[in-house]
Design a protein around this motif. Structure first.
Motif, PDB file in Angstrom:
ATOM      1  N   TYR A  43       6.417  -5.500  -9.929  1.00 56.75           N
ATOM      2  CA  TYR A  43       5.895  -5.285  -8.578  1.00 56.75           C
ATOM      3  C   TYR A  43       5.219  -3.922  -8.456  1.00 56.75           C
ATOM      4  CZ  TYR A  43       5.767  -5.026  -3.470  1.00 56.75           C
ATOM      5  OH  TYR A  43       5.346  -4.901  -2.166  1.00 56.75           O
ATOM      6  N   PHE A  44       5.839  -2.905  -9.030  1.00 55.57           N
ATOM      7  CA  PHE A  44       5.315  -1.540  -8.929  1.00 55.57           C
ATOM      8  C   PHE A  44       4.116  -1.310  -9.840  1.00 55.57           C
ATOM      9  CE2 PHE A  44       9.047  -0.715  -6.576  1.00 55.57           C
ATOM     10  CZ  PHE A  44       9.027   0.572  -6.065  1.00 55.57           C
ATOM     11  N   TYR A  45       4.125  -1.923 -11.028  1.00 51.75           N
ATOM     12  CA  TYR A  45       3.101  -1.639 -12.046  1.00 51.75           C
ATOM     13  C   TYR A  45       2.456  -2.954 -12.471  1.00 51.75           C
ATOM     14  CZ  TYR A  45       6.036   2.535 -12.232  1.00 51.75           C
ATOM     15  OH  TYR A  45       6.777   3.650 -11.905  1.00 51.75           O
ATOM     16  N   GLU A  46       1.321  -3.241 -11.946  1.00 42.32           N
ATOM     17  CA  GLU A  46       0.648  -4.499 -12.238  1.00 42.32           C
ATOM     18  C   GLU A  46       0.143  -4.530 -13.681  1.00 42.32           C
ATOM     19  OE1 GLU A  46      -2.335  -4.630  -9.251  1.00 42.32           O
ATOM     20  OE2 GLU A  46      -0.898  -4.979  -7.605  1.00 42.32           O
ATOM     21  N   ASN A  47       0.075  -5.747 -14.239  1.00 44.41           N
ATOM     22  CA  ASN A  47      -0.391  -5.950 -15.620  1.00 44.41           C
ATOM     23  C   ASN A  47       0.381  -5.072 -16.598  1.00 44.41           C
ATOM     24  OD1 ASN A  47      -2.462  -7.699 -14.644  1.00 44.41           O
ATOM     25  ND2 ASN A  47      -3.685  -5.885 -14.116  1.00 44.41           N
ATOM     26  N   ASN A  48       1.686  -5.134 -16.499  1.00 47.60           N
ATOM     27  CA  ASN A  48       2.537  -4.223 -17.269  1.00 47.60           C
ATOM     28  C   ASN A  48       3.094  -4.905 -18.508  1.00 47.60           C
ATOM     29  OD1 ASN A  48       5.048  -2.644 -17.980  1.00 47.60           O
ATOM     30  ND2 ASN A  48       4.153  -1.361 -16.390  1.00 47.60           N
ATOM     31  N   GLU A  49       2.816  -4.319 -19.658  1.00 55.15           N
ATOM     32  CA  GLU A  49       3.285  -4.881 -20.921  1.00 55.15           C
ATOM     33  C   GLU A  49       4.749  -4.548 -21.207  1.00 55.15           C
ATOM     34  OE1 GLU A  49       1.625  -6.886 -23.149  1.00 55.15           O
ATOM     35  OE2 GLU A  49       0.156  -7.036 -21.539  1.00 55.15           O
ATOM     36  N   ASP A  50       5.273  -3.533 -20.532  1.00 62.42           N
ATOM     37  CA  ASP A  50       6.644  -3.097 -20.816  1.00 62.42           C
ATOM     38  C   ASP A  50       7.690  -4.135 -20.439  1.00 62.42           C
ATOM     39  OD1 ASP A  50       5.956  -0.559 -21.802  1.00 62.42           O
ATOM     40  OD2 ASP A  50       5.740   0.221 -19.764  1.00 62.42           O
ATOM     41  N   THR A  51       7.357  -5.051 -19.555  1.00 56.07           N
ATOM     42  CA  THR A  51       8.378  -5.977 -19.068  1.00 56.07           C
ATOM     43  C   THR A  51       8.944  -6.866 -20.179  1.00 56.07           C
ATOM     44  OG1 THR A  51       6.618  -7.514 -18.429  1.00 56.07           O
ATOM     45  CG2 THR A  51       7.479  -6.037 -16.723  1.00 56.07           C
ATOM     46  N   LYS A  52       8.168  -7.094 -21.231  1.00 51.77           N
ATOM     47  CA  LYS A  52       8.673  -7.962 -22.309  1.00 51.77           C
ATOM     48  C   LYS A  52       9.797  -7.301 -23.095  1.00 51.77           C
ATOM     49  CE  LYS A  52       4.849  -6.651 -25.388  1.00 51.77           C
ATOM     50  NZ  LYS A  52       3.630  -7.140 -26.052  1.00 51.77           N
ATOM     51  N   ASP A  83      10.001   6.803 -17.403  1.00 47.71           N
ATOM     52  CA  ASP A  83       9.306   7.411 -16.260  1.00 47.71           C
ATOM     53  C   ASP A  83       9.083   6.372 -15.156  1.00 47.71           C
ATOM     54  OD1 ASP A  83       9.164   9.867 -17.511  1.00 47.71           O
ATOM     55  OD2 ASP A  83       7.070   9.652 -18.129  1.00 47.71           O
ATOM     56  N   LYS A  84       8.757   5.164 -15.557  1.00 45.42           N
ATOM     57  CA  LYS A  84       8.519   4.101 -14.579  1.00 45.42           C
ATOM     58  C   LYS A  84       9.796   3.761 -13.816  1.00 45.42           C
ATOM     59  CE  LYS A  84       4.666   2.074 -17.124  1.00 45.42           C
ATOM     60  NZ  LYS A  84       4.168   0.965 -17.946  1.00 45.42           N
ATOM     61  N   LYS A  85      10.891   3.653 -14.542  1.00 45.29           N
ATOM     62  CA  LYS A  85      12.169   3.334 -13.890  1.00 45.29           C
ATOM     63  C   LYS A  85      12.606   4.462 -12.960  1.00 45.29           C
ATOM     64  CE  LYS A  85      13.903   0.569 -17.776  1.00 45.29           C
ATOM     65  NZ  LYS A  85      14.951   0.486 -18.839  1.00 45.29           N
ATOM     66  N   ASN A  86      12.454   5.689 -13.404  1.00 48.27           N
ATOM     67  CA  ASN A  86      12.865   6.822 -12.569  1.00 48.27           C
ATOM     68  C   ASN A  86      12.008   6.935 -11.312  1.00 48.27           C
ATOM     69  OD1 ASN A  86      14.920   7.535 -14.313  1.00 48.27           O
ATOM     70  ND2 ASN A  86      13.770   9.158 -15.327  1.00 48.27           N
ATOM     71  N   ALA A  87      10.709   6.669 -11.447  1.00 55.36           N
ATOM     72  CA  ALA A  87       9.830   6.703 -10.275  1.00 55.36           C
ATOM     73  C   ALA A  87      10.251   5.646  -9.254  1.00 55.36           C
ATOM     74  CB  ALA A  87       8.379   6.492 -10.703  1.00 55.36           C
ATOM     75  N   ILE A  88      10.588   4.454  -9.742  1.00 54.65           N
ATOM     76  CA  ILE A  88      11.057   3.407  -8.832  1.00 54.65           C
ATOM     77  C   ILE A  88      12.313   3.873  -8.099  1.00 54.65           C
ATOM     78  CG2 ILE A  88      12.080   1.096  -8.702  1.00 54.65           C
ATOM     79  CD1 ILE A  88      10.222   0.292 -11.015  1.00 54.65           C
ATOM     80  N   LYS A  89      13.268   4.439  -8.837  1.00 49.26           N
ATOM     81  CA  LYS A  89      14.523   4.883  -8.215  1.00 49.26           C
ATOM     82  C   LYS A  89      14.265   5.954  -7.157  1.00 49.26           C
ATOM     83  CE  LYS A  89      17.441   3.945 -12.254  1.00 49.26           C
ATOM     84  NZ  LYS A  89      18.263   4.553 -13.342  1.00 49.26           N
ATOM     85  N   GLN A 132       0.817  -1.218   0.000  1.00 50.08           N
ATOM     86  CA  GLN A 132       0.000   0.000   0.000  1.00 50.08           C
ATOM     87  C   GLN A 132       0.851   1.268   0.000  1.00 50.08           C
ATOM     88  OE1 GLN A 132      -2.769   0.216   3.244  1.00 50.08           O
ATOM     89  NE2 GLN A 132      -3.585   2.197   2.627  1.00 50.08           N
ATOM     90  N   VAL A 133       1.975   1.239   0.710  1.00 49.81           N
ATOM     91  CA  VAL A 133       2.860   2.416   0.764  1.00 49.81           C
ATOM     92  C   VAL A 133       3.411   2.738  -0.616  1.00 49.81           C
ATOM     93  CG1 VAL A 133       5.095   3.232   1.602  1.00 49.81           C
ATOM     94  CG2 VAL A 133       3.466   2.231   3.193  1.00 49.81           C
ATOM     95  N   ILE A 134       3.771   1.706  -1.373  1.00 47.40           N
ATOM     96  CA  ILE A 134       4.267   1.916  -2.740  1.00 47.40           C
ATOM     97  C   ILE A 134       3.201   2.603  -3.577  1.00 47.40           C
ATOM     98  CG2 ILE A 134       4.994   0.769  -4.871  1.00 47.40           C
ATOM     99  CD1 ILE A 134       7.160   0.686  -2.794  1.00 47.40           C
ATOM    100  N   ASN A 135       1.976   2.153  -3.437  1.00 51.12           N
ATOM    101  CA  ASN A 135       0.870   2.763  -4.183  1.00 51.12           C
ATOM    102  C   ASN A 135       0.711   4.233  -3.818  1.00 51.12           C
ATOM    103  OD1 ASN A 135      -1.224   2.393  -6.104  1.00 51.12           O
ATOM    104  ND2 ASN A 135      -2.726   2.431  -4.438  1.00 51.12           N
ATOM    105  N   GLN A 136       0.832   4.556  -2.534  1.00 50.32           N
ATOM    106  CA  GLN A 136       0.760   5.948  -2.094  1.00 50.32           C
ATOM    107  C   GLN A 136       1.881   6.779  -2.702  1.00 50.32           C
ATOM    108  OE1 GLN A 136       0.290   4.756   2.331  1.00 50.32           O
ATOM    109  NE2 GLN A 136      -0.407   6.867   2.235  1.00 50.32           N
ATOM    110  N   MET A 137       3.075   6.246  -2.686  1.00 51.14           N
ATOM    111  CA  MET A 137       4.231   6.994  -3.182  1.00 51.14           C
ATOM    112  C   MET A 137       4.182   7.171  -4.691  1.00 51.14           C
ATOM    113  SD  MET A 137       7.192   5.420  -0.653  1.00 51.14           S
ATOM    114  CE  MET A 137       8.415   6.711  -0.856  1.00 51.14           C
ATOM    115  N   LEU A 138       3.630   6.173  -5.386  1.00 51.26           N
ATOM    116  CA  LEU A 138       3.514   6.260  -6.852  1.00 51.26           C
ATOM    117  C   LEU A 138       2.475   7.281  -7.296  1.00 51.26           C
ATOM    118  CD1 LEU A 138       3.654   2.646  -8.350  1.00 51.26           C
ATOM    119  CD2 LEU A 138       5.107   4.591  -8.979  1.00 51.26           C
TER     120      LEU A 138
END
Length: 288
Positions: free
Chosen positions: A125-134, A19-25, A3-9
């Protein structure tokens, strides 16, 4: 997802995989600060640098590293003692990161380590159902560099700041005047991989835009330690402006801009960048 990750995102505008990678960092950086705070690290060290400026003063660019300075010289400082605080904090939120000290290739006052975690694993983990991982190599790693100055120049002054996520934490941080001193030192003295680190100059503009003044005592100590000036040199605000203007005269501003572009959203902020622009804004420079 925790839940904390969701709040921070929720505060991020995500348009693409970078953008996704930078947000994780950036989120992991704040989790690290929380862990270090729990471990008592800020009783002997202070946070500084671009990431400190982003988190606590509103700098609008991405910053990769976490920079710290001991409050007083300690050549026997053991960097590895802070690693469990970092790893425990990240794992408590479901992240899989490890820290390893970087071996020095030459003698310096800076101790370094890298925090690493698998990119694909954490995107999922951060972005569920994410197509970018492929499109992500399974070996790609998210890396965050940590540096600690074990022989800090004298004269820095500090503030205490509080963060609320992932859990309320408190850090000792260089105050704005001392952060500005460090940034001016970087503008004058630092090259990065044989080229100018343009992010230093972006931050320099930011400091002036918010009316920051310079801690001249700390700046002089930094310049003396770097052998840029002699201890006997009379560093006045006018002398400093002359030094900076000479530096601006020597820069290739196309190269300076190229370094900054991947770290900012609003590219138009660089439109006016030139030798004359920097010389003009430096007239506003003031000391405390």
């Amino acid at each position: 997802m925790h839940q904390v990750i969701n709040q921070m995102l929720s505060k991020y505008q995500i348009n693409n995989i970078e953008d996704k990678k930078n947000a994780i960092k950036e989120i992991v950086q704040e989790i690290v600060l929380c862990g270090l705070s729990r471990g008592g690290f800020f009783k002997e060290a202070a946070f500084y640098g671009g990431t400190a400026l982003r988190i606590f003063y509103g700098l609008d660019r991405f910053s990769e590293d976490l920079d710290f300075s001991l409050l007083s010289k300690n050549p026997d400082f053991d960097l590895t003692k802070i690693f469990p605080y970092i790893e425990n904090e990240t794992r408590s939120i479901g992240l899989n990161f490890s820290v390893k000290e970087k071996e020095k290739s030459f003698d310096s006052n800076i101790m370094s380590a890298f925090l690493k975690g698998n990119t694909k694993e954490h995107i999922m983990y951060f972005y569920e159902n994410n197509e970018d991982t492929k499109f992500i190599n399974k070996e790609e790693m998210i890396k965050i560099k940590l540096e600690v100055d074990i022989n800090p120049p004298m004269g820095a002054t500090y503030d205490t700041k509080v963060g609320l996520l992932p859990s309320p934490y408190q850090v000792k941080i260089y105050d704005l005047q001392s952060l500005f001193a460090g940034k001016i030192h970087a503008c004058l003295c630092r090259n990065w991989q044989s080229r100018v680190k343009g992010r230093d100059f972006y931050d320099y503009v930011f400091f002036l835009s918010i009316g920051a003044k310079v801690n001249m005592q700390n700046l002089k100590a930094k310049l003396v330690q770097s052998e840029y000036i002699d201890e006997k040199y009379d560093l006045t605000i006018e002398n400093l402006k002359s030094m900076l203007n000479e530096r601006f005269e020597s820069l290739n501003f196309n190269s300076v801009k190229e370094d900054v572009l991947p770290f900012i959203r609003d590219k138009s902020k660089l439109d006016l960048w030139s030798k004359d622009f920097f010389i003009e804004i430096t007239k506003r420079l003031e000391e405390i």
